[in-house]
Design a protein around this motif. Structure first.
Motif, PDB file in Angstrom:
ATOM      1  N   PRO A  36      50.363  -4.964 -32.049  1.00  0.00           N
ATOM      2  CA  PRO A  36      49.062  -4.067 -32.052  1.00  0.00           C
ATOM      3  C   PRO A  36      47.872  -4.668 -32.878  1.00  0.00           C
ATOM      4  CG  PRO A  36      50.841  -2.850 -33.120  1.00  0.00           C
ATOM      5  CD  PRO A  36      51.536  -3.898 -32.631  1.00  0.00           C
ATOM      6  N   ALA A  37      48.133  -5.437 -33.888  1.00  0.00           N
ATOM      7  CA  ALA A  37      47.137  -6.012 -34.995  1.00  0.00           C
ATOM      8  C   ALA A  37      46.641  -7.175 -34.346  1.00  0.00           C
ATOM      9  CB  ALA A  37      47.753  -6.245 -36.158  1.00  0.00           C
ATOM     10  N   SER A  38      46.964  -7.776 -32.947  1.00  0.00           N
ATOM     11  CA  SER A  38      46.331  -8.744 -32.584  1.00  0.00           C
ATOM     12  C   SER A  38      45.511  -8.406 -31.261  1.00  0.00           C
ATOM     13  CB  SER A  38      47.512  -9.856 -31.883  1.00  0.00           C
ATOM     14  OG  SER A  38      48.172  -9.258 -31.130  1.00  0.00           O
ATOM     15  N   ARG A  39      44.600  -9.353 -30.862  1.00  0.00           N
ATOM     16  CA  ARG A  39      43.712  -9.260 -29.637  1.00  0.00           C
ATOM     17  C   ARG A  39      43.914 -10.895 -29.243  1.00  0.00           C
ATOM     18  NH1 ARG A  39      37.786  -7.527 -30.907  1.00  0.00           N
ATOM     19  NH2 ARG A  39      37.779  -8.318 -28.736  1.00  0.00           N
ATOM     20  N   VAL A  40      43.578 -10.894 -27.901  1.00  0.00           N
ATOM     21  CA  VAL A  40      43.667 -12.259 -27.402  1.00  0.00           C
ATOM     22  C   VAL A  40      42.277 -12.504 -26.491  1.00  0.00           C
ATOM     23  CG1 VAL A  40      46.012 -12.570 -27.623  1.00  0.00           C
ATOM     24  CG2 VAL A  40      44.901 -11.739 -25.405  1.00  0.00           C
ATOM     25  N   LEU A  41      41.701 -13.554 -26.620  1.00  0.00           N
ATOM     26  CA  LEU A  41      40.643 -13.927 -25.739  1.00  0.00           C
ATOM     27  C   LEU A  41      40.515 -15.342 -25.553  1.00  0.00           C
ATOM     28  CD1 LEU A  41      37.844 -12.549 -28.153  1.00  0.00           C
ATOM     29  CD2 LEU A  41      38.680 -11.272 -25.780  1.00  0.00           C
ATOM     30  N   THR A  42      40.447 -15.656 -24.201  1.00  0.00           N
ATOM     31  CA  THR A  42      40.346 -17.228 -23.764  1.00  0.00           C
ATOM     32  C   THR A  42      39.141 -17.826 -24.031  1.00  0.00           C
ATOM     33  OG1 THR A  42      39.436 -16.313 -21.540  1.00  0.00           O
ATOM     34  CG2 THR A  42      41.924 -16.900 -21.616  1.00  0.00           C
ATOM     35  N   VAL A  43      39.360 -19.294 -24.388  1.00  0.00           N
ATOM     36  CA  VAL A  43      38.250 -19.919 -24.819  1.00  0.00           C
ATOM     37  C   VAL A  43      38.595 -21.233 -24.649  1.00  0.00           C
ATOM     38  CG1 VAL A  43      38.911 -19.699 -27.504  1.00  0.00           C
ATOM     39  CG2 VAL A  43      36.785 -20.453 -26.963  1.00  0.00           C
ATOM     40  N   ASP A  44      37.565 -22.143 -24.438  1.00  0.00           N
ATOM     41  CA  ASP A  44      37.982 -23.498 -24.592  1.00  0.00           C
ATOM     42  C   ASP A  44      36.749 -24.352 -25.502  1.00  0.00           C
ATOM     43  OD1 ASP A  44      38.190 -26.303 -24.008  1.00  0.00           O
ATOM     44  OD2 ASP A  44      38.354 -26.317 -21.814  1.00  0.00           O
ATOM     45  N   ASN A  45      37.279 -24.907 -26.274  1.00  0.00           N
ATOM     46  CA  ASN A  45      36.337 -25.297 -27.312  1.00  0.00           C
ATOM     47  C   ASN A  45      35.441 -26.489 -26.923  1.00  0.00           C
ATOM     48  OD1 ASN A  45      37.742 -27.722 -27.992  1.00  0.00           O
ATOM     49  ND2 ASN A  45      38.133 -27.166 -30.238  1.00  0.00           N
ATOM     50  N   VAL A  46      35.736 -27.021 -25.821  1.00  0.00           N
ATOM     51  CA  VAL A  46      34.755 -28.208 -25.394  1.00  0.00           C
ATOM     52  C   VAL A  46      33.566 -27.593 -24.545  1.00  0.00           C
ATOM     53  CG1 VAL A  46      36.469 -29.948 -25.318  1.00  0.00           C
ATOM     54  CG2 VAL A  46      35.842 -28.639 -23.267  1.00  0.00           C
ATOM     55  N   ASP A  47      33.466 -26.192 -24.445  1.00  0.00           N
ATOM     56  CA  ASP A  47      32.401 -25.481 -23.666  1.00  0.00           C
ATOM     57  C   ASP A  47      31.556 -24.568 -24.899  1.00  0.00           C
ATOM     58  OD1 ASP A  47      30.919 -23.836 -21.991  1.00  0.00           O
ATOM     59  OD2 ASP A  47      32.666 -23.605 -20.742  1.00  0.00           O
ATOM     60  N   GLN A  48      30.533 -24.862 -24.866  1.00  0.00           N
ATOM     61  CA  GLN A  48      29.871 -23.959 -26.003  1.00  0.00           C
ATOM     62  C   GLN A  48      29.499 -22.555 -25.477  1.00  0.00           C
ATOM     63  OE1 GLN A  48      26.633 -24.931 -28.497  1.00  0.00           O
ATOM     64  NE2 GLN A  48      26.565 -27.057 -27.735  1.00  0.00           N
ATOM     65  N   ASP A  49      29.293 -22.264 -24.098  1.00  0.00           N
ATOM     66  CA  ASP A  49      29.323 -21.044 -23.588  1.00  0.00           C
ATOM     67  C   ASP A  49      30.588 -20.166 -23.679  1.00  0.00           C
ATOM     68  OD1 ASP A  49      26.529 -21.139 -22.601  1.00  0.00           O
ATOM     69  OD2 ASP A  49      27.497 -22.006 -20.590  1.00  0.00           O
ATOM     70  N   SER A  50      31.647 -20.991 -23.485  1.00  0.00           N
ATOM     71  CA  SER A  50      32.919 -20.041 -23.603  1.00  0.00           C
ATOM     72  C   SER A  50      33.056 -19.930 -25.170  1.00  0.00           C
ATOM     73  CB  SER A  50      34.109 -21.306 -23.188  1.00  0.00           C
ATOM     74  OG  SER A  50      35.430 -20.854 -23.575  1.00  0.00           O
ATOM     75  N   LEU A  51      32.663 -20.716 -26.357  1.00  0.00           N
ATOM     76  CA  LEU A  51      32.805 -20.346 -27.589  1.00  0.00           C
ATOM     77  C   LEU A  51      31.910 -19.183 -27.807  1.00  0.00           C
ATOM     78  CD1 LEU A  51      32.845 -23.855 -29.054  1.00  0.00           C
ATOM     79  CD2 LEU A  51      34.629 -22.389 -29.525  1.00  0.00           C
ATOM     80  N   ARG A  52      30.429 -19.201 -27.329  1.00  0.00           N
ATOM     81  CA  ARG A  52      29.590 -18.244 -27.534  1.00  0.00           C
ATOM     82  C   ARG A  52      30.189 -16.529 -26.994  1.00  0.00           C
ATOM     83  NH1 ARG A  52      25.718 -20.086 -24.555  1.00  0.00           N
ATOM     84  NH2 ARG A  52      24.852 -21.359 -26.279  1.00  0.00           N
ATOM     85  N   ARG A  53      30.774 -16.746 -25.947  1.00  0.00           N
ATOM     86  CA  ARG A  53      31.334 -15.626 -25.390  1.00  0.00           C
ATOM     87  C   ARG A  53      32.662 -15.149 -26.265  1.00  0.00           C
ATOM     88  NH1 ARG A  53      30.748 -18.155 -20.247  1.00  0.00           N
ATOM     89  NH2 ARG A  53      32.794 -18.960 -20.257  1.00  0.00           N
ATOM     90  N   PHE A  54      33.243 -16.025 -26.632  1.00  0.00           N
ATOM     91  CA  PHE A  54      34.424 -15.886 -27.651  1.00  0.00           C
ATOM     92  C   PHE A  54      33.930 -14.999 -28.712  1.00  0.00           C
ATOM     93  CE2 PHE A  54      37.205 -16.549 -31.254  1.00  0.00           C
ATOM     94  CZ  PHE A  54      38.349 -16.379 -30.782  1.00  0.00           C
ATOM     95  N   PHE A  55      32.894 -15.427 -29.497  1.00  0.00           N
ATOM     96  CA  PHE A  55      32.650 -14.666 -30.710  1.00  0.00           C
ATOM     97  C   PHE A  55      31.997 -13.264 -30.441  1.00  0.00           C
ATOM     98  CE2 PHE A  55      33.521 -19.118 -32.415  1.00  0.00           C
ATOM     99  CZ  PHE A  55      34.463 -18.552 -33.314  1.00  0.00           C
ATOM    100  N   GLU A  56      31.091 -13.348 -29.270  1.00  0.00           N
ATOM    101  CA  GLU A  56      30.327 -12.072 -29.004  1.00  0.00           C
ATOM    102  C   GLU A  56      31.409 -11.004 -28.769  1.00  0.00           C
ATOM    103  OE1 GLU A  56      26.699 -13.781 -26.330  1.00  0.00           O
ATOM    104  OE2 GLU A  56      28.291 -12.903 -25.172  1.00  0.00           O
ATOM    105  N   GLN A  57      32.666 -11.372 -28.038  1.00  0.00           N
ATOM    106  CA  GLN A  57      33.620 -10.434 -27.630  1.00  0.00           C
ATOM    107  C   GLN A  57      34.631 -10.237 -28.863  1.00  0.00           C
ATOM    108  OE1 GLN A  57      35.937 -11.606 -24.252  1.00  0.00           O
ATOM    109  NE2 GLN A  57      33.793 -12.467 -23.172  1.00  0.00           N
ATOM    110  N   ALA A  58      34.783 -11.036 -29.794  1.00  0.00           N
ATOM    111  CA  ALA A  58      35.471 -10.975 -31.065  1.00  0.00           C
ATOM    112  C   ALA A  58      34.811  -9.926 -31.941  1.00  0.00           C
ATOM    113  CB  ALA A  58      36.008 -12.304 -31.782  1.00  0.00           C
TER     114      ALA A  58
END
Ligand SMILES: NC(=O)c1ccc[n+]([C@@H]2O[C@H](COP(=O)([O-])OP(=O)(O)OC[C@H]3O[C@@H](n4cnc5c(N)ncnc54)[C@H](OP(=O)(O)O)[C@@H]3O)[C@@H](O)[C@H]2O)c1
Length: 236
Positions: free
Chosen positions: A49-71
């Motif tokens: 329970p101390a973990s959360r998961v989010l999909t991300v592909d680091n070659v895609d900046q939009d994906s990285l932006r969404r990852f940190f918004e959600q994190a």
């Protein structure tokens, strides 16, 4: 690490997963990212329970932006996730030659860029390089140069981002999931030649690398450094 929030891009297997486990053992909450949602779910059931998961592909900046918004807000960032292949300059396609810079160098650079609005000013960033930076393999000049560039990036970001601390980890060959996916014969040959090349005559473990990463997160005076958990590979 108690009540600290740690984001790990590439936390669903290998070194990143072991860092997540150690951070949680020390009382942290962890957000792990990777491309494969099922692999992330398997990691989450291991981490609890101390973990959360989010999909991300680091070659895609939009994906990285969404990852940190959600994190959301984080204290520490570790970025071992990268997808690349390597080959000799006279044999590799341009696609292969450029792949490590695309995912391992620019992937980490843009991960840091998009993490910054959410990263605590007393927090830390640990970048992933590799000991081929200082002792290159015969196949993969671009990959060796990429790892050296990441070590330089860590020093430069430490200057730009202070008081946020930025360090780099540059391991030798580590017995991780990355190698477990290889055919037995290739893995065994690679481990055996690394054993001949390293002073300690063996490959490393994910636990030994995770120990070093946690140290870099926890020690408030480590900044702009590169550490080499490589069993003395770089010295021979
Ligand atoms: N193992 C070694 O011997 C060794 C030695 C020196 C340096 N390193 C470096 O350490 C890093 C991790 O190695 P490892 O052995 O832990 O590998 P691993 O077990 O294959 O783990 C890689 C992790 O990164 C994720 N990932 C891969 N490509 C990604 C991308 N484009 N965007 C986001 N996440 C991605 C993977 O999940 P998905 O596949 O689902 O995305 C997985 O969670 C690599 O950069 C490698 O160069 C490893």
């Amino acid at each position: 690490m108690r009540k600290q929030r740690v984001a790990i891009i590439g936390g669903s297997s290998g070194i990143g997963l072991r860092v997540a486990e150690r951070a949680i053992d020390l009382g942290a909450d962890v957000v792990i990212g990777g491309r494969d949602a099922e692999k992330l779910q398997r990691a989450a059931s291991k981490l609890g329970p101390a973990s959360r998961v989010l999909t991300v592909d680091n070659v895609d900046q939009d994906s990285l932006r969404r990852f940190f918004e959600q994190a959301g807000p984080i204290n520490h960032l570790f970025t071992p996730g990268a997808s690349y292949s390597r080959g000799r300059i006279d044999k590799a396609s341009d696609e292969v030659a450029e792949s490590s810079f695309r995912s391992k160098f620019w992937g980490q650079y843009y991960a840091v860029k998009h993490a910054l609005p959410y990263l605590d000013k007393n927090g830390s960033i640990t970048l992933m390089a590799g000991a081929y930076s200082v002792r290159p393999a015969a196949e993969g000049a671009a990959y060796g140069a990429c790892n050296a560039a990441i070590e330089g990036l860590g020093r430069a970001l430490a200057v730009e981002l202070a008081p946020i601390r930025v360090n780099v980890i540059s391991p030798g060959t580590i017995d991780s999931d990355l190698w477990r996916r290889q055919p037995d014969a290739i893995r065994e040959a690679s481990f055996s030649s690394y054993g001949e090349a390293a002073l300690l005559k063996r490959v490393g473990t994910t636990d030994e690398v995770a120990h070093t990463v946690i140290y870099l997160m926890e020690n408030g005076f480590m900044n702009g450094s590169t550490l080499y958990p490589d069993g003395g590979f770089a010295l021979r």
